[in-house]
Motif scaffolding. Structure first.
Motif, PDB file in Angstrom:
ATOM      1  N   LYS A 124       0.949  12.609  -9.065  1.00  0.00           N
ATOM      2  CA  LYS A 124       0.513  13.966  -8.688  1.00  0.00           C
ATOM      3  C   LYS A 124       1.551  15.002  -9.125  1.00  0.00           C
TER       4      LYS A 124
ATOM      5  N   ARG B 286       0.836  -1.207   0.000  1.00  0.00           N
ATOM      6  CA  ARG B 286       0.000   0.000   0.000  1.00  0.00           C
ATOM      7  C   ARG B 286       0.874   1.262   0.000  1.00  0.00           C
TER       8      ARG B 286
ATOM      9  N   VAL C  84     -11.666   7.065   2.292  1.00  0.00           N
ATOM     10  CA  VAL C  84     -10.988   5.813   2.673  1.00  0.00           C
ATOM     11  C   VAL C  84     -11.505   5.361   4.043  1.00  0.00           C
TER      12      VAL C  84
ATOM     13  N   ARG D 186     -10.184  12.496   0.003  1.00  0.00           N
ATOM     14  CA  ARG D 186      -9.850  11.089  -0.243  1.00  0.00           C
ATOM     15  C   ARG D 186      -9.677  10.358   1.099  1.00  0.00           C
ATOM     16  N   GLU D 187      -9.014  11.004   2.047  1.00  0.00           N
ATOM     17  CA  GLU D 187      -8.809  10.362   3.351  1.00  0.00           C
ATOM     18  C   GLU D 187     -10.161  10.069   4.018  1.00  0.00           C
TER      19      GLU D 187
ATOM     20  N   VAL E  97       1.443   7.189  -6.314  1.00  0.00           N
ATOM     21  CA  VAL E  97       0.443   8.278  -6.404  1.00  0.00           C
ATOM     22  C   VAL E  97       1.165   9.628  -6.358  1.00  0.00           C
TER      23      VAL E  97
ATOM     24  N   CYS F 194       1.716   6.594   5.083  1.00  0.00           N
ATOM     25  CA  CYS F 194       1.797   6.642   3.615  1.00  0.00           C
ATOM     26  C   CYS F 194       1.988   8.085   3.139  1.00  0.00           C
ATOM     27  N   LEU F 195       1.215   9.011   3.750  1.00  0.00           N
ATOM     28  CA  LEU F 195       1.350  10.419   3.353  1.00  0.00           C
ATOM     29  C   LEU F 195       2.754  10.938   3.676  1.00  0.00           C
TER      30      LEU F 195
ATOM     31  N   PHE G   4      -0.092  17.135  -1.606  1.00  0.00           N
ATOM     32  CA  PHE G   4      -0.107  15.682  -1.431  1.00  0.00           C
ATOM     33  C   PHE G   4      -1.236  15.256  -0.506  1.00  0.00           C
ATOM     34  N   TYR G   5      -1.495  16.077   0.501  1.00  0.00           N
ATOM     35  CA  TYR G   5      -2.559  15.744   1.462  1.00  0.00           C
ATOM     36  C   TYR G   5      -3.914  15.994   0.813  1.00  0.00           C
ATOM     37  N   ARG G   6      -4.759  14.966   0.774  1.00  0.00           N
ATOM     38  CA  ARG G   6      -6.082  15.084   0.149  1.00  0.00           C
ATOM     39  C   ARG G   6      -7.162  14.705   1.162  1.00  0.00           C
TER      40      ARG G   6
ATOM     41  N   MET H  72      -2.536   5.512   6.799  1.00  0.00           N
ATOM     42  CA  MET H  72      -2.542   6.605   5.807  1.00  0.00           C
ATOM     43  C   MET H  72      -1.580   7.708   6.189  1.00  0.00           C
TER      44      MET H  72
ATOM     45  N   GLU I  55       5.004  10.336   0.986  1.00  0.00           N
ATOM     46  CA  GLU I  55       4.807  11.251  -0.148  1.00  0.00           C
ATOM     47  C   GLU I  55       5.411  12.616   0.173  1.00  0.00           C
TER      48      GLU I  55
HETATM   49  O1  LIG Z   1      -4.985   9.043  -2.800  1.00  0.00           O
HETATM   50  C1  LIG Z   1      -4.076   9.846  -2.649  1.00  0.00           C
HETATM   51  O2  LIG Z   1      -4.103  10.990  -3.168  1.00  0.00           O
HETATM   52  C2  LIG Z   1      -2.930   9.508  -1.803  1.00  0.00           C
HETATM   53  O3  LIG Z   1      -2.010  10.287  -1.746  1.00  0.00           O
HETATM   54  C3  LIG Z   1      -2.939   8.257  -0.980  1.00  0.00           C
HETATM   55  C4  LIG Z   1      -3.390   8.510   0.459  1.00  0.00           C
HETATM   56  C5  LIG Z   1      -3.582   7.107   1.123  1.00  0.00           C
HETATM   57  O4  LIG Z   1      -2.678   6.674   1.816  1.00  0.00           O
HETATM   58  O5  LIG Z   1      -4.630   6.508   0.884  1.00  0.00           O
HETATM   59  C6  LIG Z   1      -2.352   9.274   1.183  1.00  0.00           C
HETATM   60  C7  LIG Z   1      -2.450  10.618   1.390  1.00  0.00           C
HETATM   61  C8  LIG Z   1      -3.590  11.423   0.947  1.00  0.00           C
HETATM   62  O6  LIG Z   1      -3.889  12.419   1.865  1.00  0.00           O
HETATM   63  C9  LIG Z   1      -4.761  10.592   0.628  1.00  0.00           C
HETATM   64  C10 LIG Z   1      -4.681   9.242   0.463  1.00  0.00           C
END
Ligand SMILES: O=C(O)C(=O)C[C@]1(C(=O)O)C=C[C@@H](O)C=C1
Length: 363
Positions: A40, A29, A58, A54-55, A36, A86-87, A49-51, A83, A90
């Protein structure tokens, strides 16, 4: 179940195998999130990067999918941390919050961004705004309203002079405890420190249990906790984070007068957040002082059946307008019926500022 192992060794073996699978999947993941990030950046070198939308999606999906035995909120908290990590791969995220360390605002920042974000305490709400505006941090976290005590005017006022947008909200159940240090003589508590808001939230309990103790207001509950460490006759009212940070023990737990006592915090940043499917919009509206002004403002919301979740009035600080209203309502400004209402309100008001559309707090 016939294939369920029954002895301890076998069960632990099974857990080891599952952990190896979970580890592999989490890293798969994380690699996906790195991918991703590349997509971007290729689309837009100035990408964020922070969305938040989407968070929120999820987390909502995970909660809906969950079949237990783990509780949905518990599962969402685990995914919140995944997450967050993961962020951080990024882009490492820096978050300023109303400090000092150990405040409920720090707890809200952690709840929203997870442990992988770097959080920095600020001395005042306007400092949080300034740090985000200056680009020293990516986001800020500030309290905006408490269910018992009402709105935090400082935060609303800061929005009037700022170009920052609201990117999200966090709601935290607030539990206050009466805390003492190792040196405190528990039967001799004659002075209690806390933030004025917390005193107000625990007023009835204090009147009943410590009617004669001196109540000393201080700038934060964390500061209250720091002070009691060295005083044998004092206690502090604060939450779990401050108790842990200063090594205090609970003399009494959950002493807030209302069991549903909660505080709402806002995430402030520089980005507009797309629709997540369950969103809220905050606006500030300046009206001229004339009869029927409030009715004129509210009528389009009623006609378009838009659900208002909050309406606050603040005195205007400029001479031009007389009233300033802060309004929260359900819906996102990209939805046609919301856009239509905003258009009508713009015609009736002296000024309208959209502070942001953002997902309802999930956790
Ligand atoms: O979907 C994205 O845009 C991602 O960057 C992935 C992800 C995730 O881990 O699911 C990580 C950070 C974002 O804030 C949102 C979702």
């Amino acid at each position: 179940m016939s294939d369920t192992p029954i002895d301890l060794d076998a069960l632990r073996h099974r857990i080891d195998d599952l952990d190896a699978d979970i580890l592999r999947l989490i890293n798969e993941r994380a690699a996906c999130a790195q991918h991703v990030a590349q997509v971007k950046s290729a689309e837009d070198p100035a990408t964020v990067f922070y969305r938040p939308e989407r968070e929120a999606q999820v987390l909502r999906r995970i909660m809906a999918l969950n079949k237990g035995p783990l509780d949905s909120e518990e599962v969402a908290r685990l995914f919140r941390e995944i997450m967050s990590a993961c962020l951080a791969l990024e882009q490492p995220i820096k978050v300023a919050y109303l400090g000092p360390e150990g405040t409920f605002t720090q707890q809200a920042a952690l709840k929203h961004f997870g442990e992988s974000a770097v959080s920095l305490p600020m001395a005042a709400i306007d400092e949080v705004f300034r740090e985000v505006e200056a680009g020293a941090v990516n986001y800020g976290v500030v309290p905006v309203e408490n269910s018992t005590e009402g709105v935090i005017n400082h935060t609303l006022d800061s929005f009037m002079d700022s170009s920052l947008r609201i990117c999200g909200e966090v709601v935290l159940r607030i539990h206050h405890h009466l805390l003492v240090g190792e040196a405190t003589r528990q039967d001799k508590v004659s002075r209690i420190y806390s933030h004025p808001q917390s005193f107000a939230q625990c007023r009835k309990w204090l009147d009943a249990h410590y009617p004669h103790a001196e109540r000393v207001p201080v700038s934060s509950n964390a500061e209250a906790s720091r002070l009691v460490k060295t005083e044998w006759h004092s206690a502090a009212i604060a939450g779990d984070m401050a108790a842990k940070l200063y090594g205090l023990t609970r003399l009494a737990e959950k002493i807030e007068d209302r069991p549903d006592n909660s505080t709402r915090f806002l995430i402030i940043g520089n980005q507009d957040v797309p629709m997540s499917g369950e969103d809220k919009t905050s606006i500030v509206v300046a009206m001229r002082n004339q009869p029927g002004a409030l009715h004129d403002l509210l009528e389009p919301f009623h006609r378009h059946r838009i659900d208002m979740t909050r309406l606050e009035t603040r005195p205007s600080r400029s001479g031009v307008w007389n009233y300033v209203f802060f309004i929260d309502f359900k819906g996102h400004c990209d939805e046609p019926h919301v856009a239509a209402v905003l258009e009508e309100v713009r015609v009736r008001a002296a000024e309208v500022k959209v502070l942001g559309s953002y997902p309802f707090g999930v956790l």
